[in-house]
Design a protein around this motif. Structure first.
Motif, short mmCIF file in Angstrom:
data_model
loop_
_atom_site.label_atom_id
_atom_site.label_comp_id
_atom_site.label_asym_id
_atom_site.label_seq_id
_atom_site.Cartn_x
_atom_site.Cartn_y
_atom_site.Cartn_z
N ARG A 224 0.78 -1.09 -0.06
CA ARG A 224 0.06 0.08 -0.06
C ARG A 224 0.83 1.29 0.06
O ARG A 224 0.76 2.31 -0.59
N GLU B 200 1.45 4.84 -2.60
CA GLU B 200 0.87 5.89 -2.24
C GLU B 200 2.07 6.73 -2.52
O GLU B 200 1.76 7.95 -2.81
N ARG B 201 3.54 6.22 -2.44
CA ARG B 201 4.48 7.01 -2.66
C ARG B 201 4.70 7.15 -4.26
O ARG B 201 5.59 7.57 -4.62
#
Length: 622
Positions: free
Chosen positions: A224, A228-229
DNA sequence: CTAGGGTTAG
């Protein structure tokens, strides 16, 4: 002999009880990162290695790509080419040398590759980030990650800026050596100090490490996080997680991740993903779904490969479905995927586990007629087959055959043979072999420990087993539920129910989870002593604590209830079994039949009993 | 010219 035995075992496990290695913690890193701050010690070997590395300026050779490096197939060719290159003046560029180095590395000849690297240093080829990364990879693949870090130190010294390739390689090395804490630390430092921005490969390496350590949840959390990054997870990342979930029998979670991959990310599974899923389904014996998967592969035109077939052969053999395995091997042959020794080993093992030694031998001879060479695993399987059939002389012959063939018995071979000797009551010989094993430089593992405890318990030496257990004490060896299962069983079988109870309580205090085996053993012990109330209590407790009773649990309780004339309980249990799709084993069934015939059990239950007879027992002529 | 995922004995 017994006294000698125990003193001996005690002495060994007292000092070697902790042979499971611990990870070494890395000291915290300070920015900017440097080799010494990584805190990894150079071995003397490495120091010498480093000393041989000098940086001398070089002349550029010609830059056109040469295909001859890829064509290299033998180490001799590579060394010859290397020698020839070192004679040229001006010296070929580092790129040429790196291509050669890479070719040798691709052949998995890591040591040779490092030798060449050292020579490159000696003759003064300047090192760049590419050549360094290959050398570091060689160290890591040789389980010499510390040397890899030493080379990282060289990078700093000679102003080669390590990049994400180098750090990924080092991270992979730490994971390979099970140094997961250090891997995590390195990974975090890299991000925190901006030493490099992790890319998808680095994330996948870290995720693999987390999975290997058993933290699927943390691995998924990292999945996850990378998303997100802004780093898109790819099929490798997803497959790593899916594979780990499958291995941990968490097939539903695996399919959840698969769905996410396909529907949210639009990535289609490939043959590797399918192999993992098939493996997971096989582990759970969900054969219908295995065949659905294979059908799906055909539909989406992904051909099964060698590994797919191997997984199937192995799974069928482990399930005793050796004929199905044979069929898969036929298909392999038809489709040009030539079965190798590992395939045949699975088959031999399958027959051995069923006690069909003559069939095992037929496969053994047929593989030799195909020009395949049996290895130590082949012999160990046959050895195991003879041991399980209590044919100890044949087993011994097989054991000696291994050395006669110039092979070395390994820890599994010894464990098997020791177990076989205990099984026929030859405790002294078992211990002799235990000595011999160590004399050969093999370290006993937790399996050896379990075999010895079990062997002692089954040969009227429960006291010995218990004192060995206490001597080992709080070591990691004793933090294993199997150890408790063996001892609880041993204690209760010789009437030491108090000790069994103590052990049971002790394991919970240690934070261990009793499993179905533990409960079944305890319940069986309690029933044997006529303590039906306590047994029933434990039965309820196991369900409450999330441990689902299995057929054995029900059969043990049924037998206990029958023998103690608790007929009401018999009926309740049978009904529960009917609702939960459980089935009776042969001995419980015959006890039920006897008691019905004798009139002690109500005939109204016959129909119910009939429903609980498994297919196998119906077919068997008895 | 450099890095990542799948089966395999007790």
């Amino acid at each position: 002999m017994i006294a000698r035995t125990s003193a001996h075992l005690h002495a060994f496990f007292k000092f070697k009880g902790n042979f499971i290695s611990n990870s070494h913690l890395l000291p915290p890193l300070k920015s900017p990162l440097s080799y010494s701050q990584l805190g990894l010690q150079c071995s003397t070997h490495t120091t010498r290695f480093l000393a041989s590395i000098h940086s001398i300026s070089f002349s550029n050779g010609d830059q056109r790509p040469q295909s001859k490096f890829q064509k290299l197939t033998s180490l001799d060719d590579a060394f010859n080419l290397f020698d020839e290159m070192t004679q040229r003046r001006p010296l070929p560029s580092v790129v040429k040398f790196t291509q050669l180095l890479n070719a040798v590395t691709k052949m998995k000849l890591f040591s040779s590759s490092l030798d060449l690297f050292k020579q490159m240093c000696v003759i003064g080829v300047p090192l760049d980030v590419y050549s360094m990364s290959i050398a570091i990879r060689c160290c890591c693949q040789l389980y010499r990650t510390n040397d890899g870090f030493a080379l990282l130190g060289c990078c700093f010294k000679r102003a080669v800026v390590p990049d994400v390739f180098i750090f990924s390689t080092l991270l992979d090395g730490l994971v390979l050596e099970d140094r997961i804490l250090e891997a995590e630390r390195l990974f975090k430092k890299l991000i925190k100090h901006n030493l490099c921005e992790p890319d998808v490969v680095m994330y996948s390496t870290m995720i693999k490490g987390l999975c290997k350590f058993g933290s699927n949840d943390i691995a998924i959390a990292l999945l996850r996080l990378m998303d997100e990054r802004g780093c898109k997870p790819d099929i490798v990342v997803y497959s790593t997680i899916i594979d780990s979930l499958c291995k941990d029998r968490m097939i539903n979670d695996a399919f959840k991740i698969l769905k996410e991959m396909v529907f949210d990310k639009g990535i289609l599974p490939n043959v590797i993903t399918y192999n993992s899923l098939i493996y997971g389904l096989c582990l759970l014996c969900r054969w219908d779904e295995v065949s659905k998967m294979l059908q799906e592969m055909e539909d989406v035109r992904i051909s099964p490969n060698f590994r797919t077939y191997s997984i199937l052969v192995d799974a069928f053999c482990k399930e005793g479905k050796v004929n199905d395995a044979e069929a898969v091997i036929d298909i392999m042959n038809e489709r040009g995927e030539v079965p190798n020794i590992v395939t045949y080993n699975s088959l031999i093992d399958g027959y051995c586990l069923r006690g069909e030694m003559s069939k095992a031998r037929i496969v053994f001879y047929s593989l030799m007629s195909r020009g395949l060479v049996p290895n130590v695993i082949t012999y160990s399987s046959l050895l195991n087959g003879y041991c399980k059939n209590l044919k100890i002389e044949e087993a011994m012959d097989m054991f000696h055959e291994i050395t006669r063939k110039g092979l070395k018995p390994n820890i599994v071979t010894y464990n098997t043979m020791i177990q076989g000797l205990f099984a026929v009551g030859r405790c002294g010989d078992a211990c002799k072999l235990f000595d011999e094993m160590q004399a050969q430089g093999l370290l006993p593992n937790r399996i050896t420990y379990g075999i010895i405890l079990d062997g002692l318990c089954n040969n009227q030496q429960v006291e010995e087993a218990l004192s060995l257990f206490h001597l080992v004490g709080d070591s990691k060896l004793n933090s294993n539920i199997v150890v408790y299962n063996i001892l609880i069983d041993g204690a209760s079988k010789c009437g030491k129910l108090d000790i069994a109870r103590d052990l049971f309580n002790d394991l919970t205090l240690k934070g261990l989870q009793p499993n179905v085996w533990t409960y079944n053993t305890m319940i069986s012990g309690l029933c044997g002593e006529g303590l039906l109330m306590e047994a029933k209590h434990l039965f309820l407790k196991m369900d409450d604590s999330g441990c689902t009773p299995d057929n054995v649990t029900y059969c043990v309780l049924l037998q206990g209830s029958l023998k103690n004339q608790h007929y009401d309980d018999v009926e309740t249990l049978l009904q529960e079994m009917d609702e939960g799709s459980y089935s009776l084993d042969a001995s419980t069934l015959s006890l039920l039949i006897d008691q019905t015939a004798a009139g002690s059990l109500d005939r109204s239950m016959v129909k119910l009993i009939g429903r609980l007879v498994p297919k196998e027992l119906m077919d068997a002529p008895s």
